[in-house]
Scaffold this active site. Structure first.
Site, PDB file in Angstrom:
ATOM      1  N   SER A 124       0.867  -1.180   0.059  1.00  0.00           N
ATOM      2  CA  SER A 124       0.097   0.125  -0.005  1.00  0.00           C
ATOM      3  C   SER A 124       0.760   1.344  -0.011  1.00  0.00           C
ATOM      4  CB  SER A 124      -0.840  -0.126   1.241  1.00  0.00           C
ATOM      5  OG  SER A 124      -1.385   1.188   1.631  1.00  0.00           O
ATOM      6  N   TYR A 149      -1.902  -1.087  10.661  1.00  0.00           N
ATOM      7  CA  TYR A 149      -2.031  -1.822   9.481  1.00  0.00           C
ATOM      8  C   TYR A 149      -0.810  -1.142   8.543  1.00  0.00           C
ATOM      9  CZ  TYR A 149      -3.742  -1.925   4.593  1.00  0.00           C
ATOM     10  OH  TYR A 149      -3.971  -2.255   3.408  1.00  0.00           O
ATOM     11  N   LYS A 153       2.292  -3.701   6.878  1.00  0.00           N
ATOM     12  CA  LYS A 153       2.634  -3.716   5.265  1.00  0.00           C
ATOM     13  C   LYS A 153       4.227  -3.342   5.231  1.00  0.00           C
ATOM     14  CE  LYS A 153      -1.227  -4.277   3.259  1.00  0.00           C
ATOM     15  NZ  LYS A 153      -1.384  -5.483   2.973  1.00  0.00           N
TER      16      LYS A 153
HETATM   17  P1  NAD Z   1     -11.106  -7.343   1.310  1.00  0.00           P
HETATM   18  O1  NAD Z   1     -11.181  -7.405   2.852  1.00  0.00           O
HETATM   19  O2  NAD Z   1     -12.100  -7.203   0.406  1.00  0.00           O
HETATM   20  O3  NAD Z   1     -10.166  -8.883   1.059  1.00  0.00           O
HETATM   21  C1  NAD Z   1      -9.202  -9.524   1.864  1.00  0.00           C
HETATM   22  C2  NAD Z   1      -9.712 -10.800   1.853  1.00  0.00           C
HETATM   23  O4  NAD Z   1      -8.873 -11.780   2.749  1.00  0.00           O
HETATM   24  C3  NAD Z   1     -11.280 -10.929   2.337  1.00  0.00           C
HETATM   25  O5  NAD Z   1     -12.064 -11.790   1.438  1.00  0.00           O
HETATM   26  C4  NAD Z   1     -10.981 -11.871   3.911  1.00  0.00           C
HETATM   27  O6  NAD Z   1     -11.941 -12.772   4.156  1.00  0.00           O
HETATM   28  C5  NAD Z   1      -9.644 -12.681   3.475  1.00  0.00           C
HETATM   29  N1  NAD Z   1      -8.843 -12.776   4.677  1.00  0.00           N
HETATM   30  C6  NAD Z   1      -8.592 -11.938   5.645  1.00  0.00           C
HETATM   31  N2  NAD Z   1      -7.619 -12.654   6.549  1.00  0.00           N
HETATM   32  C7  NAD Z   1      -7.737 -13.755   6.318  1.00  0.00           C
HETATM   33  C8  NAD Z   1      -7.044 -15.113   6.702  1.00  0.00           C
HETATM   34  N3  NAD Z   1      -6.370 -14.983   7.843  1.00  0.00           N
HETATM   35  N4  NAD Z   1      -7.156 -16.540   5.878  1.00  0.00           N
HETATM   36  C9  NAD Z   1      -7.849 -16.379   4.780  1.00  0.00           C
HETATM   37  N5  NAD Z   1      -8.562 -15.176   4.385  1.00  0.00           N
HETATM   38  C10 NAD Z   1      -8.297 -14.078   4.894  1.00  0.00           C
HETATM   39  O7  NAD Z   1      -9.736  -6.352   1.145  1.00  0.00           O
HETATM   40  P2  NAD Z   1      -9.163  -5.717  -0.282  1.00  0.00           P
HETATM   41  O8  NAD Z   1      -9.522  -4.487  -0.523  1.00  0.00           O
HETATM   42  O9  NAD Z   1      -9.617  -6.704  -1.500  1.00  0.00           O
HETATM   43  O10 NAD Z   1      -7.650  -5.796  -0.031  1.00  0.00           O
HETATM   44  C11 NAD Z   1      -6.801  -6.980  -0.411  1.00  0.00           C
HETATM   45  C12 NAD Z   1      -5.498  -6.485  -0.214  1.00  0.00           C
HETATM   46  O11 NAD Z   1      -4.889  -5.348  -0.497  1.00  0.00           O
HETATM   47  C13 NAD Z   1      -5.283  -6.340   1.467  1.00  0.00           C
HETATM   48  O12 NAD Z   1      -3.993  -7.126   1.790  1.00  0.00           O
HETATM   49  C14 NAD Z   1      -5.191  -4.951   1.508  1.00  0.00           C
HETATM   50  O13 NAD Z   1      -4.267  -4.702   2.798  1.00  0.00           O
HETATM   51  C15 NAD Z   1      -4.276  -4.618   0.307  1.00  0.00           C
HETATM   52  N6  NAD Z   1      -4.653  -3.126  -0.004  1.00  0.00           N
HETATM   53  C16 NAD Z   1      -6.103  -2.738  -0.051  1.00  0.00           C
HETATM   54  C17 NAD Z   1      -6.570  -1.354  -0.588  1.00  0.00           C
HETATM   55  C18 NAD Z   1      -7.877  -1.024  -0.414  1.00  0.00           C
HETATM   56  O14 NAD Z   1      -8.013   0.184  -0.427  1.00  0.00           O
HETATM   57  N7  NAD Z   1      -8.656  -1.756  -0.612  1.00  0.00           N
HETATM   58  C19 NAD Z   1      -5.213  -0.441  -0.555  1.00  0.00           C
HETATM   59  C20 NAD Z   1      -3.866  -0.936  -0.371  1.00  0.00           C
HETATM   60  C21 NAD Z   1      -3.532  -2.279   0.037  1.00  0.00           C
END
Ligand code: NAD
Ligand code: UDP
Length: 333
Positions: A124, A149, A153
């Site tokens: 991120s 958070y 990362k």
């Molecule tokens: P999201 O919450 O929609 O998807 C993450 C998925 O991981 C979920 O379906 C959740 O059920 C699953 N999960 C969480 N912990 C778990 C575990 N211990 N075992 C198995 N499954 C697990 O989030 P997203 O927006 O799709 O983000 C995906 C990745 O991208 C994350 O790592 C997030 O930190 C990173 N990210 C997201 C954003 C954003 O704005 N959405 C920005 C920067 C980075």
């Protein structure tokens, strides 16, 4: 080529899965459904006509995780799984450190054990901290993070660098996302946050659909073009396509560690997003200006040059697409 997609039923994971399937990659999804549900799997099938293999497993459960590696010969892992609510990470740091760090360590241990050494990791823009210049370039390196958070990362990026230093047969792409919004144009995939949304677009959608009366705009006295915060909003399908490009890169290179920004390179203000949403969708978003939110920076956006040059990836969607597709998903769901 078999790809394990962790967090594959989540917001970015599901869109990426669809793009991978469009490119005929064979994918296996793993998710514990803590922030998603199995309906996403059916919707992926509706879009691609193929039902991907799915394991409902928590990555913190190493024994369960190993089952996937025993049952499949994997080539690459794309690791999305993790908890992502910044505010909650401040209130519940142990929950976040446990889930996000232990999951990643278990995954890396299994990858090492089963000789799967190609990884794409979801990082991120938060890892830059506050470098002073609003245009973030990969060469700036990581800065001081301001919440658990972000710290996690940053730690995982460091872990991956240490891992690569210990064994340079690994091939790792670290993708630093800016602000993904929007949804699949079919209206079948998108973001459905639990409870009160923290992020701007999910909040706007709840105002648009009448779930909330007005949007709180956190400050209009920033030194930006209209005083509201400026971010690099990027369509989730462009982010998903960035993963396909990163995958192609690590396939080609064979080894190395590569870090890329995934952003548009354009800063849009909170007011830009509200005005565009209203214009494109013909829906009014009542708002109130409130105090600044603690920890927010005035402005930042990506320098996407490196991804453009090395991955041959560029965003294709506009802010209008982001607003239209988000609202289309919200109305469908
Ligand atoms: P999201 O919450 O929609 O998807 C993450 C998925 O991981 C979920 O379906 C959740 O059920 C699953 N999960 C969480 N912990 C778990 C575990 N211990 N075992 C198995 N499954 C697990 O989030 P997203 O927006 O799709 O983000 C995906 C990745 O991208 C994350 O790592 C997030 O930190 C990173 N990210 C997201 C954003 C954003 O704005 N959405 C920005 C920067 C980075
Ligand atoms: N924001 C806002 N009201 C909200 C949510 C967010 O004014 O209800 C602003 C926030 O202050 C920031 C921008 O919108 O300037 C993007 O915030 P978001 O939480 O979506 O992303 P991040 O802070 O992680 O960049």
């Amino acid at each position: 080529m078999k790809i394990l997609v962790t967090g594959g039923l989540g917001y970015i994971g599901s869109h990426t899965s669809v793009e991978l399937m469009h490119q005929k990659y064979e994918i296996i999804l793993v998710d514990n459904l803590c922030n998603s549900n199995e309906k996403v799997l059916e919707n992926i099938k509706k879009i691609t006509q193929v039902m991907p293999q799915f394991y409902k497993i928590d990555l913190t459960d190493k024994v369960a995780l190993e089952k996937i590696f025993k049952e499949n010969t994997l080539d690459v892992v794309i690791h999305f799984a993790g908890l992502k609510a910044v505010g909650e990470s401040v209130k519940k740091p142990i929950k976040y450190y446990t889930n996000n760090l232990i999951s990643t360590l278990n995954l890396l241990e299994m990858m090492q054990k089963y000789h799967v050494k190609k990884l794409v990791f979801s990082s991120s823009a938060t890892v830059y901290g506050n470098p002073g210049n609003p245009k973030y370039t990969e060469s700036m390196g990581r800065g001081q993070t301001v919440n658990p958070y972000g710290s996690i990362k940053s730690m995982i990026e460091q872990i991956l660098e240490d891992l690569y230093a210990s064994d340079n047969r690994w091939c790792i792409a670290i993708l630093r996302y800016f602000n993904p919004i929007g949804a699949h144009e079919s209206g079948l995939l998108g973001e459905t946050p639990n409870g009160i949304p923290n992020n701007l677009m999910p909040y706007i959608m709840q105002v648009a659909s009448g779930k909330r009366k007005f949007l709180n705009i956190f400050g209009n006295d920033y030194p930006t073009k209209d005083g509201t915060g400026v971010r690099d909003f990027i369509h989730v399908v462009d982010v998903a396509k960035g993963h396909v490009k990163a995958l192609e890169k690590i396939k080609k290179e064979g080894h190395g560690i590569y870090t890329y920004n995934l952003g548009n390179g354009i800063g849009y203000s909170v007011m830009d997003l509200v005005n565009t949403f209203e214009r494109v969708n013909g829906v009014k978003i009542p708002y109130k200006i409130t105090a600044r939110r603690e920890g927010d920076l005035a402005e930042y956006f990506a320098d996407p040059t490196k991804a453009k040059e090395e991955l041959h990836w560029e965003t294709e969607k506009t802010i209008e697409d982001m607003c239209r597709d988000s609202w289309n998903y919200e109305k469908n769901n």
